[in-house]
Design a protein around this motif. Structure first.
Motif, PDB file in Angstrom:
ATOM      1  N   VAL A   4       0.830  -1.207   0.000  1.00  0.00           N
ATOM      2  CA  VAL A   4       0.000   0.000   0.000  1.00  0.00           C
ATOM      3  C   VAL A   4       0.863   1.255   0.000  1.00  0.00           C
ATOM      4  O   VAL A   4       0.778   2.080  -0.921  1.00  0.00           O
ATOM      5  N   LYS A  23       2.723   3.424  -3.667  1.00  0.00           N
ATOM      6  CA  LYS A  23       2.146   4.764  -3.877  1.00  0.00           C
ATOM      7  C   LYS A  23       2.993   5.661  -4.787  1.00  0.00           C
ATOM      8  O   LYS A  23       2.456   6.274  -5.709  1.00  0.00           O
ATOM      9  N   LEU A  32       2.455   4.580  -8.316  1.00  0.00           N
ATOM     10  CA  LEU A  32       1.071   4.769  -8.751  1.00  0.00           C
ATOM     11  C   LEU A  32       0.721   6.236  -8.908  1.00  0.00           C
ATOM     12  O   LEU A  32      -0.086   6.606  -9.768  1.00  0.00           O
ATOM     13  N   ASP A  33       1.348   7.101  -8.116  1.00  0.00           N
ATOM     14  CA  ASP A  33       1.108   8.528  -8.312  1.00  0.00           C
ATOM     15  C   ASP A  33       1.701   9.012  -9.638  1.00  0.00           C
ATOM     16  O   ASP A  33       1.207   9.965 -10.226  1.00  0.00           O
ATOM     17  N   LEU A  71      -2.747   6.114 -13.216  1.00  0.00           N
ATOM     18  CA  LEU A  71      -3.963   6.463 -13.948  1.00  0.00           C
ATOM     19  C   LEU A  71      -3.708   6.574 -15.446  1.00  0.00           C
ATOM     20  O   LEU A  71      -4.582   7.014 -16.204  1.00  0.00           O
ATOM     21  N   LEU A 131      -6.442  -2.534  -4.043  1.00  0.00           N
ATOM     22  CA  LEU A 131      -5.681  -1.714  -4.996  1.00  0.00           C
ATOM     23  C   LEU A 131      -6.101  -2.025  -6.435  1.00  0.00           C
ATOM     24  O   LEU A 131      -6.379  -1.116  -7.220  1.00  0.00           O
ATOM     25  N   TYR A 180      -7.431   0.939  -9.118  1.00  0.00           N
ATOM     26  CA  TYR A 180      -6.463   1.531 -10.060  1.00  0.00           C
ATOM     27  C   TYR A 180      -6.604   0.873 -11.431  1.00  0.00           C
ATOM     28  O   TYR A 180      -6.486  -0.349 -11.545  1.00  0.00           O
TER      29      TYR A 180
END
Lengths: 469, 469, 469
Positions: free
Chosen positions: A336, A340, A343-344, A348, A371, A375
């Motif tokens: 998690v 991050k 994923l930031d 997306l 997750l 996502y």
């Protein structure tokens, strides 16, 4: 002929569930094998030489097998596992096979037993259980089969119904075997996968030297971070030319980072010559996962992260036999906070796919399904390694499906170098998925027409789509 | 007479599985009880006095029972649990029994309920469920039985079909009861176990004083590390003379260490007088696990590690009632990094056996099965404490077997001071193992002839062999 | 009419278990709904206006639904989820509904699917599965129903058989809707719950300003710690006047603290103006849990802790759409060391109730059941959020019951803002509990007469008693 395998194995225990599972299985059992992640050797398909004797095909290279025998006091040397320190090991295949056969009862209740019995019965036509008494007979029987042309690698590929199989090569590999396969005109599809551990992990043996080689191969200046990243870009393109659609990253943790460019470059300077601190080495691995994600956004390669193994746990075994000798042990793994930063950056992005694998089953319901259930880039890889098993697969479905659904998963990976076990492994996955679906149907959680569609998706479609094969 | 217990309890729900389980159970239900780890009192067998009243036999000493009543507002004092601060507690056995009986519904769905009903029906011949209404009747009934000779400790040992039972004594114990049993000529086999917590854990009450006593008893100079280790060596020999084949180590974590001799000696100097830092105290416990492993390699004693309990969680309860009052709570426990130092020292030694227990079920599949599935010294202890239950045992088999197999496990431990519950506890274990094996058979993962052999191994052979009994 | 739902859904797969479960369910299926924790809007019941169109009632506010669509590439904006940055989002309910319908297969195997089908069939009378083809028809059908008086909030409350429902309001809320409901003379019982996150969490948006408002509302000097605590005391009384029997605390971890008064006051001084260190902010949250427990001991309000969510995981989503957008991800959560300070203060207090919730299922058997199985104040909340599902509920019973029993649990919470799904959610819980109890009965672990009593307790009595409703 007596069967080693029950026809309805791994189906639910209750009658209603068994019937539904059997009906579902009937529609998927013969679908082509899509093997998007594994460790077979491209050389086999390039050269198409006969496999060696039964022990050196089945026992010596299979860590599932030799680790169990080691756990009960049989030495790796007695099993013919090559040493790295020059100490002698058994070379007589028949003696190795006998030791294996004498200990066959150790595999009761394990997936290895199912895979082996499947291989013995379906591939080699054996009809007696392996034991000390039957060791020689089965050895001779299998050895005779292996001498035939129809047991050479390409023939087996075809007999197994493989549609496509991915191998895994180091970023420094010349991929000559893949070129040879392509140039041979053979119809089989063997693609490579970009595995850059040797040049992104400062703890990898020969790291500094590997960076130098990477520079030579690519013509990039790997003394600087920009040149180093450009070298990756070029190697990835080279791998794509040899069929690769995916990259694979085996890291001790899932940690990612997103440093400012100058910081990343400075970090690279600290690690590239060796001798960096443990924190710097871990941070570099973390940063490189994010760099790889950025390159995947560019070039469309599917990214895979395999995290959580404490490698080479025994100093004694590592000194004598080297790596990959069954002494890799899972550890608690957090995804998690770890993911991050990556994923930031890329979470997306349209067209980016990141497939996650774990050796810590507690994260399925707590971290990975939540997750992947939100996502758009994330997908869950199938149960991996110790969990590539009937119970492991069932736990995966039971803990991941309610939050991630089926369509954030990617079908099955056999992940194996044990070529002969590939049909058995896919068969176990198909049966367990059908058993799980049957349970949903008989408890009113899924309609039967939908179960048939999902069974097909899990067996075939999802793997092809997720890996863009 | 109405039965409190169903004959087919704990067998699989499906007909086919139930049939196989029943057939397996039929062959193991009457096997002798091997109890290699537990907390019965050797005094019982040495003196063979009648047990006290029903409440002081069954309720007052059983933390499973009183903790559940406490959780619903009944005070420990009302249940007769002795205080350490001199505050008064209930002493009337009948009143305590009534409080217990009124709350019997709290145990619905718990293993305690199964053990108690088994004891009530099979040992005492009761045929009505315990409740406020039946409290007095059952109290009188049991009290009458306890007054008979055939309910004295040695008679029960024989009636239960015990072949051997291990107790657990402090390293400082004089073992006089074990000597008395041996000298009495009685045929029962009661062996001790070496439990050195009082002299290896700097947090143990009276640690410094205990070290002094250890020196006195052994004639060793426990002011220095070498003498201290020699004292352990001698005490272990003394315990072996009283039947011990094993040692037991109850640590807050599984951490081990392998300091250089001079460092270890310096650490001992820092902790021996009390007042060392928490890190030093933890490091000393860690180092001592490795020292114990080295002594086990020398003397052949089987080593057991019980890790992961946060002891005496409530300050208020500890101040009034002292330790072991049901307020010990499990915590996450890591074994992979923690055990590496010890395993690098002794993990590949021939003849060394280390049995691991956990209160953190997540480690079965992630850490313990992978470790025990490769290190020749490692074995998995059965589900412990809160997990000595139908669901706990089933989860253990489901999560450990696929990687560790059956032969890296060691059968059942009842681990209890509740003597009357011993047959019930072994019966639950036998039934759950048969149910698990039946599930493997009906789903085609194990042949029926093999299941019979494994059932016998899990019930009898593995415990005897692992503990060298 | 074809049924979307099977009558025997979620019952055990085996015949015997199915029969027992059905008999149990028959006695609890029509019991009133007690909803002691949830997020419906009191405005609905105060104003009793018709609900909006199907999409804005069912899709747009439900994070279970939109997160799954986002995970497969549909944007939040396309689903009409309001932005916080002013960027445009879809407003046409029919278009949103079509997008949802096209992706309905994604919910196969999820609890959302069960809840939706239940709502579609039982509430709206639909008899075809939702899909791209049936999207418009179902939209029109539901829209027509929603326009009727019998689909207004109060009518649904009555149709659903709700006996009492708790909402959750910020400590700063004026509770005007609750007053309006009470003053309206309507017979429905809608109570509030005290949720002080905005004034106890220094990371909460507007924390400093919120403290100022808290002072204004209560007439307390919230510049000092004593006044701040007194302000809480007064707000809690105000909430109790509006029916509240409970407080609720949503914290990133379960950490508690018990600082000396002067330390606590100094800590408050450091955090109240913003800009405190992360450790200070976490310590303040920890201290405030203990302060809330002390106030609960005073005023009898039941305390709830919801811990373990990593909120707003995606920076990109948070920037555009704000909080609560499906990007909250569970994390490993420790309760043993974390709760000790609070439990040492209030754990043995008569009349104090603390209900614990987790998003880390590994703690059920390891931490929460052992804690709740001994501390008289502790109770286990039902499976929460991602685990409010058939598998999640079954795992909860299987891992918590053996140690905590049934009577340290508190029945079901629907915890939802999706009003129409409330009957479906309670129905799933009732069915799974009956299935679990049936399994105990058929495997001889519980007598049938007891199972009927427990089924009633789990459905109705325990929630009312635990929450003092």
């Amino acid at each position: 002929m007596v069967a080693l395998l029950r026809e309805d194995r791994l189906f639910p225990a209750d009658e209603a569930g068994r019937k539904v599972a059997a009906a579902l299985y009937e529609t998927v059992k013969a679908l082509p094998i899509v093997s998007p992640h594994g460790h077979t050797e491209p050389r086999w398909f390039a050269q198409n030489e006969p496999f060696p004797d039964p022990a050196h095909l089945i026992v010596v290279p299979d860590h599932y097998i030799f680790r169990m025998l080691v756990s009960q006091g049989v030495g790796l040397a007695e099993l013919g596992v090559p040493s790295v320190d020059g100490s002698p090991v058994e070379t007589d295949g028949r003696k190795i096979w006998r030791r294996f056969a004498e200990h066959y009862h150790l595999f009761r209740g394990t997936p290895t037993r199912l895979w082996l019995d499947h291989t013995f019965e379906k591939l080699f036509g054996l009809d007696v259980r392996l034991s000390a008494e039957t060791a020689d007979r089965s050895y001779d029987h299998i050895a005779e089969k292996l001498s035939r042309d129809e047991f050479r690698p390409r023939a087996l590929y075809e007999r197994f119904g493989v549609e496509v199989i991915a191998t895994t090569e180091s970023a420094l590999d010349d991929l000559k075997h893949h070129r040879a396969i392509r140039d041979s005109g053979w119809s089989g599809r063997v693609v490579t996968t970009y595995r850059p551990d040797a040049v992104v992990d400062p703890d990898f043996a020969g790291f500094t030297d590997n960076l130098r080689k990477l520079g030579e191969i690519t013509g990039c200046d790997t003394l600087g971070f920009a040149g180093y990243i450009e070298a990756h870009r070029r190697r990835r393109a080279f791998f794509r030319e040899h069929g690769a659609t995916a990259t694979d990253h085996g890291h001790p943790t899932a940690r990612t980072a997103n440093l400012a460019p100058a910081e990343a470059a400075a970090l690279y300077d600290r690690v590239k010559a060796g001798g960096a601190s443990p924190e710097d080495r871990e941070l570099f691995r973390a940063q490189m996962l994010t760099e790889m994600a950025k390159l995947s956004v560019e070039d469309g390669m599917v990214m895979q992260i395999h995290a959580g193994s404490f490698r080479n746990h025994s100093d004694g075994i590592f000194a004598r036999f080297g790596r990959d000798k069954g002494f890799d042990i899972p550890q608690p793994t957090n995804y998690v906070a770890a993911l991050k930063p990556l994923l930031d950056v890329a979470g997306l992005e349209k067209g980016f796919t990141l497939i996650l694998f774990t050796l810590d089953e507690t994260v399925y319901s707590r971290e990975l399904a939540p997750l992947a259930g939100v996502y758009p880039c994330l997908r869950l890889g199938p149960p991996w390694w110790f969990f590539d098993s009937a119970e492991g697969m069932m736990r995966f479905r039971q803990t991941a499906t309610e939050t991630a659904g089926f369509y954030n998963t990617v079908g099955f990976n056999d992940d194996t170098r044990a070529f002969c076990s590939i049909p058995a492994r896919h068969d176990v996955a198909r049966r367990v998925d059908c058993a799980y679906l049957a349970g949903l149907v008989t408890t009113g959680r899924l309609d039967e027409d939908e179960a048939f569609e999902v069974a097909h998706d899990l067996t075939y479609r999802l793997a092809k789509e997720a890996y863009r094969l």
